[in-house]
Scaffold this active site. Structure first.
Site, PDB file in Angstrom:
ATOM      1  N   LYS A   1       0.799  -1.248  -0.113  1.00  0.00           N
ATOM      2  CA  LYS A   1      -0.078  -0.020   0.019  1.00  0.00           C
ATOM      3  C   LYS A   1       0.845   1.298  -0.014  1.00  0.00           C
ATOM      4  O   LYS A   1       1.620   1.425   0.811  1.00  0.00           O
ATOM      5  CB  LYS A   1      -0.963   0.077   1.275  1.00  0.00           C
TER       6      LYS A   1
ATOM      7  N   LYS B   1      -2.361  -1.518  -3.936  1.00  0.00           N
ATOM      8  CA  LYS B   1      -3.112  -0.326  -3.622  1.00  0.00           C
ATOM      9  C   LYS B   1      -2.234   1.047  -3.686  1.00  0.00           C
ATOM     10  O   LYS B   1      -1.164   1.108  -3.131  1.00  0.00           O
ATOM     11  CB  LYS B   1      -3.972  -0.503  -2.397  1.00  0.00           C
TER      12      LYS B   1
HETATM   13  C1  PBG Z   1      -7.518   3.352   5.634  1.00  0.00           C
HETATM   14  C2  PBG Z   1      -7.776   3.029   4.242  1.00  0.00           C
HETATM   15  C3  PBG Z   1      -7.548   4.017   3.199  1.00  0.00           C
HETATM   16  C4  PBG Z   1      -8.304   3.588   2.194  1.00  0.00           C
HETATM   17  C5  PBG Z   1      -8.739   1.904   2.571  1.00  0.00           C
HETATM   18  N1  PBG Z   1      -8.591   1.911   3.859  1.00  0.00           N
HETATM   19  C6  PBG Z   1      -7.163   5.227   3.078  1.00  0.00           C
HETATM   20  C7  PBG Z   1      -5.877   5.730   3.659  1.00  0.00           C
HETATM   21  O1  PBG Z   1      -4.806   4.717   4.027  1.00  0.00           O
HETATM   22  O2  PBG Z   1      -5.608   6.834   3.919  1.00  0.00           O
HETATM   23  C8  PBG Z   1      -8.284   4.047   0.722  1.00  0.00           C
HETATM   24  C9  PBG Z   1      -9.163   3.776  -0.138  1.00  0.00           C
HETATM   25  C10 PBG Z   1      -9.772   4.518  -1.255  1.00  0.00           C
HETATM   26  O3  PBG Z   1      -8.946   5.515  -1.372  1.00  0.00           O
HETATM   27  O4  PBG Z   1     -10.785   4.417  -1.919  1.00  0.00           O
HETATM   28  N2  PBG Z   1      -6.420   2.786   6.075  1.00  0.00           N
END
Ligand code: PBG
Length: 339
Positions: free
Chosen positions: A204, A258
């Site tokens: 991520k 992601k």
């Molecule tokens: C939380 C999380 C995030 C997303 C999914 N779970 C945001 C982040 O890490 O700040 C993002 C999903 C999206 O942007 O559609 N940890």
């Protein structure tokens, strides 16, 4: 490269033959999007009868639990098999340690129990991370300006357990703390949740593309600083393979990359290196860019399908996408999609 490519020549070989009719194009299509490949994210909010638009994501709404149940039924009718729940937690309920995350009466757990009670045939995935619950918007506990890894894991383990108990099928740690997958897996085993799956947000990246999501869950106003001490540097690629390897070793059943579209090279590398179910998240910023582009008339709506085919070509087994219902509707009504 396969030497066959060099023995074929025009006019015996005319590449356009197989493109000449829709039926032939579809016959030889190498990839396709199946409804079964898509996971629909659903935003939850407090109240009853509430449908609350997310301003930065046109067409996406937050639902109170009762309305979410109807929305999930509709998704199931369209053929969707998995939804991912995300809560918008009220400001007054947030604190430094994200305590509400481990409360079995929080919004996500209540929604899980309602979904189970309603007997809808759907699998449910839930994030494990503290950002919806902290007053600083970070995914972990903040100590002297730093996110405290090991202390955070203790809370994440408890968050995973309350969600498993409430009926979650897929625990999805999205926090990027080191070592959390192993600890969560052990805790699930110890408590008898042998069949609860883990889909790890393994690679991520610290991306600007999460901004609309943060508005949706109401953590944008809270976030202090950025998440670069725990989410990955977009400059890195090999590091993603290490992250994935560690999470598989620690007990993840499925892994995720992601964001999606800007990271398809990572999806491809992961697929080539590991034989585990690999998912990609077409995140909120990607949705917003495509949706706004379509609404402004810059690109045709078929960009949605084209974007999802790109994920499949790269090697993703499945995709989390806010377009899941749109695509499912298209697939159900056949001809608008494919060839
Ligand atoms: C939380 C999380 C995030 C997303 C999914 N779970 C945001 C982040 O890490 O700040 C993002 C999903 C999206 O942007 O559609 N940890």
């Amino acid at each position: 490269m396969n030497k066959d490519f060099f023995t074929r020549s025009y006019p015996a070989t005319r590449m356009r033959r197989l493109r000449s009719k829709s039926s032939l194009r579809r016959l030889v299509a190498e990839h396709c999007i199946r409804i079964e490949d898509l996971i629909l994210p659903v935003f939850l909010c407090e109240g009853t009868g509430v449908r609350n638009p997310v301003t930065s994501m046109p067409g996406v709404e937050r639902f109170s639990v009762d309305i979410a149940i109807d929305a999930i039924r509709e998704a199931v009718d369209l053929g969707i098999l998995v939804v991912a729940l995300f809560p918008q937690v009220e400001t007054s309920q947030r604190d430094n340690n994200g305590s509400l995350a481990t409360d079995s009466n929080n919004l996500v757990c209540r929604a899980l129990r309602e979904i189970r009670a309603s007997n809808i045939n759907i699998s449910v995935m839930c994030d494990v991370a503290l950002d919806p619950y902290t007053n600083h918007g970070h995914d972990g506990i903040l100590r002297d300006g730093r996110i405290s890894n090991d202390e955070t894991i203790e809370i994440l383990v408890r968050q995973a357990l309350v969600q498993a108990e409430a009926g979650c099928d897929i625990i999805a740690p999205s926090d990027m703390m080191d070592g959390r997958i192993g600890r969560i897996r052990n805790a699930l085993e110890e408590h008898g949740y042998h069949d609860v799956c883990i889909m790890s947000y393994a690679a991520k990246y610290a991306s600007t593309l999460y901004a609309p999501f943060r508005e949706a869950i109401g953590s944008d106003a809270h976030l202090r600083g950025d998440k670069r001490t725990y989410q990955m540097n977009p400059a890195n690629s090999d590091e993603a393979l290490w992250e994935i390897a560690l999470d598989i070793q620690e007990g993840a059943d499925m892994v995720m990359v992601k964001p999606g579209m800007l990271y398809l090279d990572i999806v491809h590398r992961v697929r080539e290196h590991f034989n585990v179910p690999t998912f990609a998240y077409q995140v909120s910023g990607e949705y917003a860019m495509l949706r706004n582009g379509i609404d402004a008339g810059c690109v045709d709506e078929s960009i949605i399908e084209e974007s999802l085919l790109a994920f499949k070509r790269a090697g993703a087994d499945g995709i989390l996408t806010y377009f899941a219902k749109d695509i499912a509707r298209g697939l159900n009504s056949t001809s608008t999609i494919r060839g």
